[in-house]
Motif scaffolding. Structure first.
Motif, PDB file in Angstrom:
ATOM      1  N   VAL A 143     -45.315 -27.640 -15.540  1.00 10.36           N
ATOM      2  CA  VAL A 143     -44.647 -28.655 -16.354  1.00 10.36           C
ATOM      3  C   VAL A 143     -43.603 -28.022 -17.262  1.00 10.36           C
ATOM      4  O   VAL A 143     -42.459 -28.500 -17.353  1.00 10.36           O
ATOM      5  N   VAL A 144     -43.981 -26.937 -17.923  1.00  7.33           N
ATOM      6  CA  VAL A 144     -43.057 -26.298 -18.869  1.00  7.33           C
ATOM      7  C   VAL A 144     -41.828 -25.758 -18.153  1.00  7.33           C
ATOM      8  O   VAL A 144     -40.687 -26.036 -18.557  1.00  7.33           O
ATOM      9  N   LEU A 145     -42.036 -24.999 -17.074  1.00  5.16           N
ATOM     10  CA  LEU A 145     -40.883 -24.437 -16.366  1.00  5.16           C
ATOM     11  C   LEU A 145     -40.108 -25.521 -15.620  1.00  5.16           C
ATOM     12  O   LEU A 145     -38.869 -25.463 -15.541  1.00  5.16           O
ATOM     13  N   GLY A 146     -40.818 -26.518 -15.081  1.00 11.86           N
ATOM     14  CA  GLY A 146     -40.131 -27.592 -14.354  1.00 11.86           C
ATOM     15  C   GLY A 146     -39.196 -28.378 -15.244  1.00 11.86           C
ATOM     16  O   GLY A 146     -38.045 -28.651 -14.871  1.00 11.86           O
ATOM     17  N   THR A 147     -39.657 -28.750 -16.435  1.00 15.75           N
ATOM     18  CA  THR A 147     -38.794 -29.504 -17.355  1.00 15.75           C
ATOM     19  C   THR A 147     -37.650 -28.637 -17.867  1.00 15.75           C
ATOM     20  O   THR A 147     -36.527 -29.112 -18.052  1.00 15.75           O
ATOM     21  N   GLN A 148     -37.926 -27.348 -18.083  1.00 19.06           N
ATOM     22  CA  GLN A 148     -36.864 -26.430 -18.501  1.00 19.06           C
ATOM     23  C   GLN A 148     -35.797 -26.303 -17.416  1.00 19.06           C
ATOM     24  O   GLN A 148     -34.593 -26.277 -17.708  1.00 19.06           O
ATOM     25  N   THR A 149     -36.222 -26.256 -16.166  1.00 21.01           N
ATOM     26  CA  THR A 149     -35.278 -26.168 -15.049  1.00 21.01           C
ATOM     27  C   THR A 149     -34.426 -27.428 -14.958  1.00 21.01           C
ATOM     28  O   THR A 149     -33.205 -27.360 -14.736  1.00 21.01           O
ATOM     29  N   LEU A 150     -35.048 -28.576 -15.146  1.00 25.99           N
ATOM     30  CA  LEU A 150     -34.292 -29.836 -15.139  1.00 25.99           C
ATOM     31  C   LEU A 150     -33.261 -29.854 -16.266  1.00 25.99           C
ATOM     32  O   LEU A 150     -32.135 -30.336 -16.084  1.00 25.99           O
ATOM     33  N   LEU A 151     -33.642 -29.334 -17.429  1.00 24.56           N
ATOM     34  CA  LEU A 151     -32.697 -29.261 -18.548  1.00 24.56           C
ATOM     35  C   LEU A 151     -31.509 -28.385 -18.187  1.00 24.56           C
ATOM     36  O   LEU A 151     -30.349 -28.752 -18.458  1.00 24.56           O
ATOM     37  N   LEU A 152     -31.763 -27.234 -17.561  1.00 21.98           N
ATOM     38  CA  LEU A 152     -30.672 -26.332 -17.190  1.00 21.98           C
ATOM     39  C   LEU A 152     -29.753 -26.965 -16.153  1.00 21.98           C
ATOM     40  O   LEU A 152     -28.531 -26.752 -16.185  1.00 21.98           O
ATOM     41  N   ILE A 153     -30.323 -27.738 -15.232  1.00 20.11           N
ATOM     42  CA  ILE A 153     -29.496 -28.444 -14.247  1.00 20.11           C
ATOM     43  C   ILE A 153     -28.593 -29.448 -14.953  1.00 20.11           C
ATOM     44  O   ILE A 153     -27.389 -29.541 -14.676  1.00 20.11           O
ATOM     45  N   PHE A 154     -29.159 -30.196 -15.903  1.00 22.84           N
ATOM     46  CA  PHE A 154     -28.370 -31.171 -16.665  1.00 22.84           C
ATOM     47  C   PHE A 154     -27.262 -30.471 -17.460  1.00 22.84           C
ATOM     48  O   PHE A 154     -26.109 -30.920 -17.478  1.00 22.84           O
ATOM     49  N   LEU A 155     -27.620 -29.370 -18.133  1.00 21.10           N
ATOM     50  CA  LEU A 155     -26.620 -28.633 -18.915  1.00 21.10           C
ATOM     51  C   LEU A 155     -25.535 -28.049 -18.014  1.00 21.10           C
ATOM     52  O   LEU A 155     -24.369 -27.964 -18.409  1.00 21.10           O
ATOM     53  N   GLY A 156     -25.926 -27.651 -16.797  1.00 22.32           N
ATOM     54  CA  GLY A 156     -24.935 -27.142 -15.851  1.00 22.32           C
ATOM     55  C   GLY A 156     -23.941 -28.219 -15.450  1.00 22.32           C
ATOM     56  O   GLY A 156     -22.722 -27.979 -15.397  1.00 22.32           O
ATOM     57  N   ILE A 157     -24.448 -29.424 -15.159  1.00 23.50           N
ATOM     58  CA  ILE A 157     -23.560 -30.544 -14.809  1.00 23.50           C
ATOM     59  C   ILE A 157     -22.636 -30.860 -15.976  1.00 23.50           C
ATOM     60  O   ILE A 157     -21.419 -31.050 -15.804  1.00 23.50           O
ATOM     61  N   PHE A 158     -23.202 -30.890 -17.182  1.00 22.69           N
ATOM     62  CA  PHE A 158     -22.406 -31.163 -18.383  1.00 22.69           C
ATOM     63  C   PHE A 158     -21.333 -30.089 -18.577  1.00 22.69           C
ATOM     64  O   PHE A 158     -20.168 -30.391 -18.892  1.00 22.69           O
TER      65      PHE A 158
END
Length: 361
Positions: A323-338
């Protein structure tokens, strides 16, 4: 016929080998460790734990702290660049940090090269100069991580000794045969090997040689050290150190916060104190040094091992780690798109402004 640009078979092999070491092997490590992670684990039980026990508000708070750590890192790097005469606006610096972690998800270690190229191109600076500041930035983090690791192992020495003596065992022929790791730690062979490594490093730098490869390696190490040492002579050293504490403080507080997301990890933190959180934080930080895509695989293994020291079973620890790494990875994907959307918009705006100025002329 011109053959000056043609690649020899040996050069082609070197390129392929470099590609494998940089990109293919980290992917294999990530997938291999993830496969081992879920082997023998009831995935349904893990999902049930996540759905029934995870408080995602704590996860959201941890992700906010993660973004803050990226911003502090951008501020710190900006100080180093200004010391080199490269005055970069804050927003592009923040984008460069967001983009670094996002690129590393796909191409491990290439994120640092990308952010160097982005800032160098944007500011019209020399790539080597910007790259040197980035290397100094990373070396400072390595030194900080080393200090925290040593402190943690001293603080948790009793816990590690108890775990090693009572729980460490290997399996042979289907039977559990206790082999305390303490035996390896006390083995003279280990200390002889460490002493040999120290002697080898000393010989490497003290030995005079004309070998081009060794001379190049020595020069590279000296340049890295020079980049790191420059931090201590630049203006605003106090603020730089304060930002370093802030960055790593954010990392630790992030782990402290996510421990509250599950009842079993909150109980560990309550029963064993901040030491348990610190041990998990340090082991997971060490795991990030393993070449992989965004720490996927090694990070979960380190967290599961750390929680296992404090009595958390593999399924519950795996649920927490994923959960911790999965949500962190999703955040990084979002920040990458941004990040890349923002860069594209800024470039488009710059071209439009240039065209308007050209028409006025």
């Amino acid at each position: 016929m011109e053959t000056g640009n043609a690649s020899t078979p040996q050069q082609c092999r070197h390129r392929w080998l470099g590609w494998l070491l940089k990109y293919a092997i980290p992917v294999v490590i990530s997938f291999g460790l993830c496969w081992l992670l879920f082997t023998g684990v009831d995935f349904g039980d893990m999902v049930g734990i996540i759905r029934g026990e995870c408080n995602f508000w704590w996860i959201a708070l941890a992700l906010s702290i993660s973004v803050l750590s990226h911003i502090l890192r951008a501020v710190r790097w900006g100080m180093q660049l200004r010391a080199l005469g490269i005055d970069t606006p804050m927003f592009p610096l923040i984008l460069s940090i967001f983009g670094t972690y996002s690129v590393n998800l796909v191409f491990p270690r290439l994120g640092e090269v990308w952010r160097t190229g982005y800032i160098a191109h944007r500011q019209g600076a020399q790539f080597a100069t910007v790259f040197g500041s980035m290397v100094a930035d990373r070396l400072a983090d390595m030194f900080t991580a080393l200090v925290i690791t040593v402190f943690t192992f001293i603080l948790a020495a009793g816990t590690f000794t108890q775990y090693v003596a009572g729980n460490a065992a290997t399996y042979a022929h289907g039977e559990q045969q206790p082999q305390p790791l303490a035996g390896y730690v006390s083995s003279p062979l280990l200390w002889i090997a460490l002493a040999a490594c120290v002697v080898l490093v000393w010989w490497f730098f003290a030995h005079k040689t004309s070998n081009p490869a060794m001379l190049k390696a020595k020069a590279a190490v000296r340049e890295l050290w020079a980049g790191f040492a420059a931090i201590f002579t630049m203006p605003g050293k106090g603020l730089w150190l304060l930002l370093t504490v802030g960055i790593w403080g954010c990392y630790f507080v992030q782990m402290l916060v996510v421990f509250q997301a599950f009842g079993f990890t909150a109980e560990v933190a309550s029963h064993d104190g901040v030491t348990a959180v610190l041990v998990t934080f340090v082991l997971s930080s060490i795991a990030m040094g393993v070449p992989s895509n965004g720490g996927i695989g090694p990070w979960q293994w380190a967290v599961i091992f750390a929680l296992g020291i404090y009595g958390v079973d593999r399924v519950h620890a795996g649920a927490f780690a994923n959960v911790v790494l999965g949500t962190q990875t999703l955040l990084l994907i979002f920040l990458g798109i941004f990040t890349f959307a923002s860069i594209a918009l800024m470039r488009r705006k710059a071209r439009s402004t240039q065209n308007i100025n050209n028409l006025k002329k």
